[in-house]
Design a protein around this motif. Structure first.
Motif, PDB file in Angstrom:
ATOM      1  N   SER A 164       0.851  -1.188   0.000  1.00 33.54           N
ATOM      2  CA  SER A 164       0.000   0.000   0.000  1.00 33.54           C
ATOM      3  C   SER A 164       0.885   1.236   0.000  1.00 33.54           C
ATOM      4  N   GLY A 165       0.289   2.369  -0.404  1.00 33.97           N
ATOM      5  CA  GLY A 165       1.042   3.612  -0.411  1.00 33.97           C
ATOM      6  C   GLY A 165       2.043   3.694  -1.548  1.00 33.97           C
ATOM      7  N   THR A 166       3.155   4.346  -1.282  1.00 34.59           N
ATOM      8  CA  THR A 166       4.152   4.625  -2.322  1.00 34.59           C
ATOM      9  C   THR A 166       5.478   3.903  -2.111  1.00 34.59           C
ATOM     10  N   GLY A 167       5.604   3.170  -0.993  1.00 33.92           N
ATOM     11  CA  GLY A 167       6.875   2.528  -0.690  1.00 33.92           C
ATOM     12  C   GLY A 167       7.828   3.438   0.067  1.00 33.92           C
ATOM     13  N   LEU A 168       7.418   4.685   0.269  1.00 33.29           N
ATOM     14  CA  LEU A 168       8.154   5.625   1.132  1.00 33.29           C
ATOM     15  C   LEU A 168       7.220   5.961   2.291  1.00 33.29           C
ATOM     16  N   VAL A 169       7.645   5.676   3.506  1.00 28.86           N
ATOM     17  CA  VAL A 169       6.732   5.733   4.651  1.00 28.86           C
ATOM     18  C   VAL A 169       7.128   6.841   5.622  1.00 28.86           C
ATOM     19  N   HIS A 170       6.163   7.672   5.897  1.00 20.59           N
ATOM     20  CA  HIS A 170       6.306   8.713   6.937  1.00 20.59           C
ATOM     21  C   HIS A 170       6.520   8.040   8.289  1.00 20.59           C
ATOM     22  N   ILE A 171       7.587   8.449   8.995  1.00 15.36           N
ATOM     23  CA  ILE A 171       7.978   7.813  10.255  1.00 15.36           C
ATOM     24  C   ILE A 171       7.795   8.785  11.414  1.00 15.36           C
ATOM     25  N   ALA A 172       6.954   8.384  12.385  1.00 11.76           N
ATOM     26  CA  ALA A 172       6.716   9.170  13.598  1.00 11.76           C
ATOM     27  C   ALA A 172       6.948   8.260  14.795  1.00 11.76           C
ATOM     28  N   PRO A 173       8.157   8.220  15.343  1.00 12.06           N
ATOM     29  CA  PRO A 173       8.482   7.271  16.425  1.00 12.06           C
ATOM     30  C   PRO A 173       7.652   7.457  17.687  1.00 12.06           C
ATOM     31  N   GLY A 174       7.007   8.607  17.831  1.00 13.82           N
ATOM     32  CA  GLY A 174       6.150   8.829  18.986  1.00 13.82           C
ATOM     33  C   GLY A 174       4.766   8.240  18.819  1.00 13.82           C
ATOM     34  N   HIS A 175       4.494   7.683  17.618  1.00 13.55           N
ATOM     35  CA  HIS A 175       3.135   7.200  17.348  1.00 13.55           C
ATOM     36  C   HIS A 175       3.107   5.857  16.636  1.00 13.55           C
ATOM     37  N   GLY A 176       4.153   5.066  16.780  1.00 16.78           N
ATOM     38  CA  GLY A 176       4.141   3.742  16.163  1.00 16.78           C
ATOM     39  C   GLY A 176       5.340   2.928  16.617  1.00 16.78           C
ATOM     40  N   MET A 177       5.113   1.653  16.968  1.00 14.72           N
ATOM     41  CA  MET A 177       6.203   0.814  17.474  1.00 14.72           C
ATOM     42  C   MET A 177       7.240   0.527  16.396  1.00 14.72           C
TER      43      MET A 177
END
Length: 463
Positions: A164-177
């Motif tokens: 899914s998506g574009t293969g480039l993923v937005h990373i938010a370490p405060g909101h995902g393990m």
């Protein structure tokens, strides 16, 4: 089937003392630690939730967005004229996490390309990096943050897929393990501008976001912000599976907050091995998942230095609290002042301390019930503490699991030799009867009858 003359109750002082002893034993073995990392957080009940306390709804609706992020320092061997018009294209179903973006991740095993919409020339059109062709030089590329405009980098992460998506993923370490683990390798800090109510704090850095609920108005505010800055490529509703609080029946979020954990990764394999000798009824129950991290009601007996917030959790401090529990139960933690609760050696060491407000998870409370049974039966040489544990299928991730993990951590043995999993009484809409759903029939109504209901008697209830 049970010793009804000597029942155990988790609210009894003696039970709380034994529970604290189990905690102390796990602490001495190095299983207890504190970390600021994402947990399942319920804004509606303002508490962290264990996996066993989640319900997944298949029909949850989110706002999904495609967002462009400007590349300013590319490690790519760019074509002439491409440099000023190159963008990363990301997709997310949680636009409210974009203010907490710390990186964009790619999978080195995925192929990426630079594409230009409408087949126009690279010299005049925007160009987007998406997953289609190999671009090894992509890692280390710098881009502009969509909200704060700070410079961030592309990192590699093996959990990224092309599904899914574009293969480039937005990373938010405060909101995902997975985001947290990916950033930990690069010492990228964890940032979470969301409070316990699920509301953006002043740390979010944009006044139009502050004070808004992230799952509703906060999401819309972020999308509107992206539109005004011409960063939003596409917005659409997205139906998908999403976790809800099992008590309030409202959606949860992932939120980084300092929590105490029991890291039982070291005993997971031993726990699985011991389960091989446990008889399970029905047999299909054996294949349920093993959750291997729990957070912790009974208070966690920790103090914090007032100036540094460094935790104080030592053998002597916990032993001192245990003696207080013997006299006052866990109520002593809340009723006595900090000086009374401090062990003598810490009262005049030049530092000031405050007691913590964290409590052990309720599943930890019930999960150490084997300790009470062990004390009552005085067993010494045993294969399992209890002959039988009996509960509903939801307890494979609750009481059954927490009992197993705490017993293995302390005794290196399973707490039971047999597990029996029963079913649930269903309501007329084919959902299990639950007080929170309001579909429960009062047993006394079945037996004695009600205002408009006949009396069916005890035998019908038993059926």
């Amino acid at each position: 089937m049970g010793d009804w003359e000597n029942p155990y109750r988790t609210l009894d002082k003696e039970y709380e003392v034994r529970q604290l002893q189990v905690f102390h034993n796990m602490m001495k073995k190095g299983y207890i630690y504190r970390q600021n990392k994402p947990v399942h957080w319920s804004p509606s009940s303002r508490t962290a939730l264990a996996e066993a306390e989640l319900e997944y709804h298949d029909d949850h609706q989110s706002k999904s967005v495609y967002v462009k992020l400007s590349v300013i320092n590319s490690t790519l061997n760019s074509q002439e004229g491409l440099k000023d018009n190159l963008y990363i294209l990301i997709w997310t179903t949680t636009p409210w996490t974009l203010p907490a973006n710390q990186a964009v991740a790619i999978n080195p095993n995925i192929e990426y390309s630079i594409v230009c919409p409408n087949n126009d020339t690279l010299m005049t059109q925007n160009n987007y990096i998406i997953a289609t062709k190999r671009l090894d030089q992509l890692i280390g590329t710098t881009y502009i943050h969509p909200i704060s405009e700070k410079q961030c980098k592309i990192i590699d992460a093996s959990h990224i897929t092309e599904e899914s998506g574009t293969g480039l993923v937005h990373i938010a370490p405060g909101h995902g393990m997975e985001d947290y683990e990916a950033c930990k390798k690069f010492d990228i800090p964890t940032f979470c501008p969301v409070d316990e109510f699920g509301i953006f704090t002043s740390e979010v850095g944009e006044s139009t976001f502050e004070g808004k609920l992230v799952l509703t108005d906060g999401t819309l505010a972020v999308i509107e912000y992206l539109k005004k800055r011409n960063s939003l490529i596409k917005e659409e509703n997205f139906k998908h599976k999403y976790p809800y609080d099992w008590r309030t029946k409202k959606p949860i979020i992932l939120r980084a907050t300092p929590q105490w954990f029991a890291n039982v990764e070291a005993i997971k394999q031993q726990a699985i091995k011991l389960l091989e000798d446990v008889k399970m009824v029905p047999k299909s129950a054996r294949y349920r998942s093993l959750y291997h991290e729990v957070n912790g009601g009974v208070p966690i007996p920790v103090f914090y230095e007032s100036e540094t917030d460094v935790p104080l959790l030592t053998d002597s401090s916990v032993e001192h609290i245990n003696e207080i529990f013997k006299k006052h139960g866990s109520d002593g933690w809340w009723e006595l002042d900090d000086q009374e609760l401090l062990a003598p050696e810490y009262k005049n060491n030049g530092k000031t301390y405050r007691k913590g407000n964290d409590t052990m998870d309720v599943w930890f409370d019930s999960g150490v019930s084997w300790n009470f049974i062990l004390e009552q039966t005085k067993k010494k040489d045993f294969k399992a503490i209890a002959d039988l544990y009996l509960e509903g299928s939801d307890q494979h991730r609750g009481w059954f699991q927490f009992s197993l993990l705490t017993s293995v951590a302390v005794n290196d043995k399973a707490p039971y030799s047999t597990l029996i999993t029963h079913g649930f009484v269903m309501g007329e809409q084919d959902q299990k009867m639950s007080k929170s759903l309001g579909n429960v029939i009062n047993p006394s109504t079945i037996i004695k009858g009600g205002k408009n209901e006949p009396a069916y008697g005890v035998n019908v209830l038993r059926l």
